[in-house]
Design a protein around this motif. Structure first.
Motif, PDB file in Angstrom:
ATOM      1  N   ARG A 169       0.494   8.078  -8.058  1.00  0.00           N
ATOM      2  CA  ARG A 169      -0.070   6.960  -7.309  1.00  0.00           C
ATOM      3  C   ARG A 169      -1.133   7.410  -6.297  1.00  0.00           C
ATOM      4  O   ARG A 169      -2.110   6.716  -6.069  1.00  0.00           O
ATOM      5  CB  ARG A 169       1.047   6.212  -6.578  1.00  0.00           C
ATOM      6  CG  ARG A 169       0.484   4.972  -5.931  1.00  0.00           C
ATOM      7  CD  ARG A 169       1.502   3.954  -5.525  1.00  0.00           C
ATOM      8  NE  ARG A 169       0.792   2.867  -4.864  1.00  0.00           N
ATOM      9  CZ  ARG A 169       1.370   1.881  -4.247  1.00  0.00           C
ATOM     10  NH1 ARG A 169       2.659   1.790  -4.236  1.00  0.00           N
ATOM     11  NH2 ARG A 169       0.656   0.951  -3.654  1.00  0.00           N
ATOM     12  N   PHE A 170      -0.929   8.581  -5.720  1.00  0.00           N
ATOM     13  CA  PHE A 170      -1.892   9.072  -4.722  1.00  0.00           C
ATOM     14  C   PHE A 170      -3.253   9.337  -5.361  1.00  0.00           C
ATOM     15  O   PHE A 170      -4.277   9.347  -4.683  1.00  0.00           O
ATOM     16  CB  PHE A 170      -1.333  10.342  -4.076  1.00  0.00           C
ATOM     17  CG  PHE A 170      -2.263  10.970  -3.082  1.00  0.00           C
ATOM     18  CD1 PHE A 170      -2.845  10.211  -2.082  1.00  0.00           C
ATOM     19  CD2 PHE A 170      -2.557  12.320  -3.143  1.00  0.00           C
ATOM     20  CE1 PHE A 170      -3.695  10.792  -1.157  1.00  0.00           C
ATOM     21  CE2 PHE A 170      -3.402  12.906  -2.227  1.00  0.00           C
ATOM     22  CZ  PHE A 170      -3.978  12.140  -1.238  1.00  0.00           C
ATOM     23  N   SER A 182      -4.849   5.574  -5.794  1.00  0.00           N
ATOM     24  CA  SER A 182      -5.350   4.976  -4.567  1.00  0.00           C
ATOM     25  C   SER A 182      -4.989   5.903  -3.414  1.00  0.00           C
ATOM     26  O   SER A 182      -4.134   6.750  -3.532  1.00  0.00           O
ATOM     27  CB  SER A 182      -4.735   3.594  -4.378  1.00  0.00           C
ATOM     28  OG  SER A 182      -3.363   3.636  -4.648  1.00  0.00           O
ATOM     29  N   SER A 208       0.839  -1.199   0.000  1.00  0.00           N
ATOM     30  CA  SER A 208       0.000   0.000   0.000  1.00  0.00           C
ATOM     31  C   SER A 208       0.870   1.243   0.000  1.00  0.00           C
ATOM     32  O   SER A 208       1.937   1.269   0.595  1.00  0.00           O
ATOM     33  CB  SER A 208      -0.883   0.024   1.253  1.00  0.00           C
ATOM     34  OG  SER A 208      -1.684  -1.123   1.299  1.00  0.00           O
ATOM     35  N   ALA A 209       0.374   2.278  -0.667  1.00  0.00           N
ATOM     36  CA  ALA A 209       1.049   3.569  -0.615  1.00  0.00           C
ATOM     37  C   ALA A 209       0.724   4.187   0.732  1.00  0.00           C
ATOM     38  O   ALA A 209      -0.441   4.338   1.092  1.00  0.00           O
ATOM     39  CB  ALA A 209       0.557   4.457  -1.737  1.00  0.00           C
ATOM     40  N   HIS A 210       1.748   4.528   1.497  1.00  0.00           N
ATOM     41  CA  HIS A 210       1.508   5.158   2.786  1.00  0.00           C
ATOM     42  C   HIS A 210       1.568   6.671   2.676  1.00  0.00           C
ATOM     43  O   HIS A 210       0.788   7.384   3.276  1.00  0.00           O
ATOM     44  CB  HIS A 210       2.510   4.648   3.810  1.00  0.00           C
ATOM     45  CG  HIS A 210       2.190   3.275   4.283  1.00  0.00           C
ATOM     46  ND1 HIS A 210       2.231   2.183   3.448  1.00  0.00           N
ATOM     47  CD2 HIS A 210       1.789   2.805   5.498  1.00  0.00           C
ATOM     48  CE1 HIS A 210       1.872   1.107   4.133  1.00  0.00           C
ATOM     49  NE2 HIS A 210       1.610   1.456   5.377  1.00  0.00           N
ATOM     50  N   ALA A 211       2.554   7.141   1.904  1.00  0.00           N
ATOM     51  CA  ALA A 211       2.704   8.591   1.777  1.00  0.00           C
ATOM     52  C   ALA A 211       2.121   9.034   0.441  1.00  0.00           C
ATOM     53  O   ALA A 211       1.931   8.241  -0.468  1.00  0.00           O
ATOM     54  CB  ALA A 211       4.172   8.964   1.841  1.00  0.00           C
ATOM     55  N   ARG A 212       1.828  10.321   0.353  1.00  0.00           N
ATOM     56  CA  ARG A 212       1.256  10.845  -0.885  1.00  0.00           C
ATOM     57  C   ARG A 212       2.296  10.864  -1.989  1.00  0.00           C
ATOM     58  O   ARG A 212       1.984  10.619  -3.148  1.00  0.00           O
ATOM     59  CB  ARG A 212       0.748  12.263  -0.641  1.00  0.00           C
ATOM     60  CG  ARG A 212      -0.594  12.300   0.027  1.00  0.00           C
ATOM     61  CD  ARG A 212      -0.847  13.666   0.604  1.00  0.00           C
ATOM     62  NE  ARG A 212      -0.463  14.703  -0.329  1.00  0.00           N
ATOM     63  CZ  ARG A 212      -0.212  15.953   0.015  1.00  0.00           C
ATOM     64  NH1 ARG A 212      -0.284  16.308   1.274  1.00  0.00           N
ATOM     65  NH2 ARG A 212       0.103  16.840  -0.881  1.00  0.00           N
ATOM     66  N   MET A 213       3.529  11.193  -1.647  1.00  0.00           N
ATOM     67  CA  MET A 213       4.575  11.246  -2.655  1.00  0.00           C
ATOM     68  C   MET A 213       5.302   9.908  -2.668  1.00  0.00           C
ATOM     69  O   MET A 213       5.601   9.341  -1.619  1.00  0.00           O
ATOM     70  CB  MET A 213       5.584  12.353  -2.357  1.00  0.00           C
ATOM     71  CG  MET A 213       4.950  13.714  -2.199  1.00  0.00           C
ATOM     72  SD  MET A 213       4.058  14.233  -3.664  1.00  0.00           S
ATOM     73  CE  MET A 213       3.155  15.626  -2.983  1.00  0.00           C
ATOM     74  N   ILE A 214       5.605   9.469  -3.849  1.00  0.00           N
ATOM     75  CA  ILE A 214       6.171   8.138  -4.002  1.00  0.00           C
ATOM     76  C   ILE A 214       7.622   8.108  -3.523  1.00  0.00           C
ATOM     77  O   ILE A 214       8.180   7.035  -3.293  1.00  0.00           O
ATOM     78  CB  ILE A 214       6.040   7.718  -5.483  1.00  0.00           C
ATOM     79  CG1 ILE A 214       5.784   6.225  -5.562  1.00  0.00           C
ATOM     80  CG2 ILE A 214       7.247   8.093  -6.308  1.00  0.00           C
ATOM     81  CD1 ILE A 214       4.469   5.831  -4.970  1.00  0.00           C
ATOM     82  N   ALA A 238      -3.434   7.256  -0.111  1.00  0.00           N
ATOM     83  CA  ALA A 238      -2.279   7.029   0.766  1.00  0.00           C
ATOM     84  C   ALA A 238      -2.777   6.824   2.196  1.00  0.00           C
ATOM     85  O   ALA A 238      -3.655   7.555   2.666  1.00  0.00           O
ATOM     86  CB  ALA A 238      -1.335   8.216   0.705  1.00  0.00           C
TER      87      ALA A 238
END
Lengths: 712, 712
Positions: free
Chosen positions: B667-668, B671, A330-336, B673
């Protein structure tokens, strides 16, 4: 290559193989060699011979044992990765066998019975070589019999698709079964966090990470382990460990000397460079003093490292496997480029120094490495050629005058004269896998297994490009480089025209590979000799002896590309010279048998990646298949077969097949599917402290834990 | 286009604009029109004029109000998507303004003062058009002044990069802020599950889904809502609602008739087709009977649907936002074609019938749709040409003889003669957005907002390809198709040579767009007239009247591609004819002002996608920029400027910029964050039953819930 030299070559290889087999049968029954032939069983605490005494044992019992072993045995003895390697061997064996059953009895007589006036003319004197008469080269241009070759191409491709599909499904099942097990594996409860943004003032990295994850996972977050800059502490730790080892050794020497002389002789050594210069000291007292001095130093360094040298990466632990698996994808932060999270690899295969590298550093490093690899693959002959040109005998004499007396001896001159020109190439090829491994690690890859996969990929391109295409087109490539520049398509035609002439060379190459290669692998002559030499002259303590026989792993970074090369060669010749198919099949069949023995009894895997190697293998088998199909298109063109375009659907089909497989299966190999790790029986929380401690590097005192003062 | 017709065109557009503005100022103060000019405020329960009485109101107060409104006002009145649209307008306005400040004062005098003998010769008689003298066309070939144009290209690109980077960051912030709000949004607690494998025997889909998710999320799983085949139940429900509405209307007619005649006249109608044929019945009794008949039928159908018509898709609810967000981006099943999970869209924008479509069906549908769109964009002129050829006046008279008397009238013949040839094209262009929307929904897209984005994308390609490239190259394209086949690069040169001639045409096109387009938009003349006509002749009940004034949304699928077209035109001409820049800037500046008013007071958004439109917009702005850079390369080539290659880094830079933005930000938008939705204050569980019920389609009785007997 004429028939007699072909048979001579095969026979020689076979004789070497038989000798090595006899050696193996004899040596492996000797109890003193058990540690060389059965180290994996010994390390697992099993009896080497499984009950039966070494004397009464049938020397070929290992064949029966290999055949009767199940996939489950392989997994329990050597892990999922080994089982996946066997899936690879048996799949390729199946492809080649099924292809051979159809191709050999049909294509060979078809080629042999063709009346080809053209060839008779040009080879008038020497007649037509028997071997070439059995190949497609003997078919006339525009012959209708080429239709059978077209069908053969479709058959080979179809067999490959079906076998590969089944294999991918099977590997996916193995992986799922291994991940599903309720046994606690620390890496399943952890994720790797990289690119942690620089923390706000007054906060330590650890507090920052803890707060971040506690907010998101208030219930399942357990603890975090911030990656530290361990260079200093590692240095002290290694020094300390070295002293402890040397102290033990000195004590044994002292004890041994007491047996001769009741007083004993205290071992001494010099403290300078390599023990050759410097003050002479009594070893035991010296090492005891040194250990006493280093121990508090290490503790201080550990404390400093843990508090002051925290880096922008961490391992984060959860009390639930499902949470860890979901967090990893899962993406945790907004920026990759911040808080990059991925599944944690096993603790033993973490490349700690790569972890704190930032996102952009990784991207840049990766591109630089790719560029270097590209240059290496394409132009490695240039520096080697230059070095070869300088290391001629006369040059050596001029540059290194002190070697003159040696170089002037006739015998030495002959040997050097023969090998010196290729010396640079030989050294280069021996060091290449290490160099590629170094490059792969320099990319910033976080785990050993991932680095090995990357190395294997690079080596594959190198070997296919240089051995297969290089040998086939040979020197003609550089001469006709201008032609190719004008008509880039002509490279396919060029490859196709040079193919048939090399068929028998490659058949002997494959045979040599399996007869000699597998013979050496199974008989373990080299490790055996090294072990006995070491035990006699170097080993003092029990640990030393263990180090001497401790086996390595299968060595995927070179093994898989080598197998792939054989597969590529066999596939590309499968329709042109079908006689290569039985040899290819034997290579993989015999390989299966030999490595079954090795995996069950000898090699100890360095890591477990739960079959992550498979998508990589799968894709490269398909690349070989594509090369085969494109080569065949070129070859049909050379034969002036006007229906050549009927082959065009095949490469398209291969690309489509690759795409579908990738879409359907690949994601599960990148990250863990939640349904697999969600296990209703696994309700209990594992012992999280053990899980946590398994990730602490030994130099940071795994017993105590680096930050017991930290927040839990 | 000469100067006088250019000025005439501008003046005409401006006069229309002024008239529409005056109309707006007058009409919007009339209280009876409040529902047309302030529907959004009224629906939100706010006073239309915000306190100040309509009489004393300054007719241009809306300008002040638009300027003084903040982004927060826009979000609270009309949602994040509207705010993102304003970011788009202001970003593009900024790009064009900053470009104009540099380009207009420098490039225009530079072009005007150039002595160009070549052009004078060819245009000898008519002198050089004033407008063209101000453009780059006036520069000599190989002129050193072209260096300034090169710098101008770099300036425009640089400004675009900086503004776009800031905008992406800003939109990302807006999205994060909106998703972070603690207010309960049902879609944040749900995920959409598709491709549920066919369940084992004896299990209903619902039991299967419940068990699957209960195993994986034992603590946070709440309930599931299996998608059902609602065709039948929807039909009965619609019929019932229609009857209820008609009953209400009949009762009002009856009550009205009582005012005239105390007895009253019972309204009647015929039951047959359109109320024209069939038995005559008393409306009130007829509808009451019908409602009584339909109500139990609906209940039976609801029960049947919920139990028997479960499909392979479901909405699954969790008690935690973080779990839902993580579930939406994690692989649950090993194979990608089963248990596909994604974030749930809002209930109101779910396209229920698309949900049960399987993975492979979706892939195939998508590819077929792309192919149809490709054909439509490239070859739509062919069927239209054929239809036009058949619908000539003589043909019409032959085919439809009954129209003869009408067609023979002179006036009608003239009008038809003028418009008939383009009739097919006009109808096609009017129906195109609907057709593209239909195609996008046919792809199997699960939500309205996603379908609108897909439509917008398709329309963008259509408009850029056909309007811009079509008008510029014009008819010459088809004549010189053979040329282009031989030298595909020549299309860039072709585009470049035809550019300057069309500059003034496009300037008037842009001016027409904003003067007339925004005038009509703001004054809402058409909706006003329709509303008053409907209210007078059709509306009976309060609901009818509300339906008559209910405003639509902004209509992104056509609005954004239209804006993009203007941007593409302006950018491509920015260096060649810098005079277009102020007009482009006014288009977006005025657009900002007008739509600020509309968004705050008129339009009501159909859905909220939290700015998912932005990556789509961003990418298409960059596509326009790329087209500009490539066109400029061609144009410098036409000017025989030997340093043309200095432009080459620009397209590369644009691609790189697109790649970096995509990696960093995109990515944000796909999906959520986790750090955004993880909110420590949000500890309490929301009222899950309300969340659950908001997803039940009205035809399945949202009050009761479709499966209260289900497991919780």
């Amino acid at each position: 290559m004429d028939l007699s030299s072909f048979i001579t070559s095969l026979t020689t290889s076979f004789i070497i193989f038989v000798i090595l087999m006899i050696l193996f049968a004899y040596l492996s029954t000797k109890p003193g060699n058990a540690v060389v032939y059965y180290p994996n069983r010994i390390l697992k605490g099993l009896d080497p011979w499984d009950g039966s005494s070494s004397r009464t044992r049938n020397p070929f019992a290992w064949v029966r044992e290999a055949f009767s072993s199940s996939e489950q045995d392989v997994i329990s003895m050597s892990g999922v990765d080994s089982a996946v390697y066997f899936v690879f061997l048996s799949t390729v064996f199946g492809i080649l066998l099924l292809s051979g059953i159809f191709l050999v009895p049909i294509l060979v007589p078809l080629a042999y019975t063709e009346k080809n006036p053209n060839v008779k003319d040009s080879d008038g004197k020497n007649a037509f070589e028997v071997l070439d008469k059995l190949s497609m080269a003997h078919l006339k241009e525009q012959s209708n019999r080429l239709w059978v070759s077209v069908i053969a191409c479709y058959w080979v491709s179809l067999v490959a698709y079906i076998m590969l599909w089944k294999a991918y499904k099977h590997v996916s099942d193995i992986r799922a079964a291994a991940l599903k097990l309720t046994e606690v594996k620390p890496e399943q409860y952890a994720v790797l966090v990289r690119d942690i943004p620089s923390s706000s003032e007054g906060y330590s990295r650890k507090e920052q990470v803890d707060e971040y994850f506690k907010t998101i996972y208030p219930e399942t977050f357990y603890k975090s382990l911030v990656v530290t800059e361990n260079k200093e502490v590692n240095k002290i730790y290694d020094e300390l460990e070295d002293c402890k080892k040397k102290l033990k050794r000195a004590e044994i020497i002292y004890a041994d000397s007491k047996k001769v002389n009741p007083e004993g002789v205290e071992p001494t050594h010099k403290t300078g460079f390599l023990g050759l210069v410097g003050k002479k000291v009594t070893s035991i007292k010296y090492y005891i003093d040194k250990i006493e001095e280093l121990t508090p130093k290490l503790e201080a360094a550990q404390k400093l490292t843990v508090t002051e040298k925290q880096q922008g990466a961490a391992v984060v632990f959860f009390t639930s496997r499902v949470t860890a698996a979901a967090a990893g994808q899962s993406a945790h932060a907004r920026m990759i480029d911040t808080w990059t999270i991925m599944d944690a690899p096993e603790p033993r295969q973490l490349l700690w120094t790569n972890l704190p590298k930032t996102y952009y550093e990784r991207v840049i490093r990766q591109n630089v490495v790719y560029f270097i690899v590209f240059l290496t693959i394409c132009f490695y002959m240039i520096p080697i050629g230059i070095i070869s040109a300088f290391t001629t005998l006369p040059n050596l004499r001029k540059l290194l005058p002190f070697l003159k007396p040696i170089l002037d001896q006739d015998a030495i001159r002959t040997v050097l004269g023969a090998y010196l020109p290729q010396l640079a190439l030989i050294i280069f090829l021996a060091l290449l896998p290490k160099f590629l491994m170094f490059l792969s690690k320099a990319e910033g890859i976080p785990s050993e297994s991932h680095a090995e996969r990357a190395t294997s990929g690079k080596y594959f391109y190198f070997s296919v490009f240089n051995v297969f295409i290089g040998v086939t087109i040979g020197g003609t490539l550089f001469d006709s480089l201008k032609d190719i520049e004008k008509h880039p398509n002509s490279i396919v035609g060029k490859l196709a025209t040079s193919l048939p002439g090399n068929a028998s060379f490659f058949i002997t190459f494959v045979a040599l590979k399996f007869f000699v290669g597998y013979g050496l692998e199974l008989s373990r002559i080299v490790p055996l000799i090294i072990f006995h030499l070491k035990r006699k002259y170097l080993c003092k303590t029990e640990d030393d002896i263990k180090d001497a026989w401790l086996p390595g792993d299968l060595g995927y970074p070179t093994k898989i590309p080598n197998d792939m090369l054989i597969l590529t060669i066999t596939l590309c010749y499968s329709v042109i010279a079908p006689l290569i198919l039985p040899f290819g099949a034997i290579y993989f069949g015999l390989g299966w048998l030999v490595f079954r023995n090795q995996v069950l009894k000898v090699v100890v895997p360095k890591y477990e990646s739960y079959g992550k190697m498979w998508p990589h293998i799968h894709l490269r088998i398909l690349a070989s298949l594509l090369l085969f199909q494109v080569t065949m298109m070129g070859y049909f063109g050379v034969k002036k077969f006007i229906y050549t375009p009927v082959i065009i659907p095949l490469p398209v089909l291969t690309l489509l097949f690759a795409f579908v497989c990738n879409t359907k299966f690949h994601r599960f190999f990148q990250s863990t599917a939640l349904e697999v790790v969600a296990c209703p029986e696994l309700k209990e929380r594992p012992d999280m402290e053990t899980v946590y401690k398994s990730f602490i590097p030994p130099s940071l005192n795994a017993e105590k834990g680096p930050d017991d003062e930290g927040v839990v």
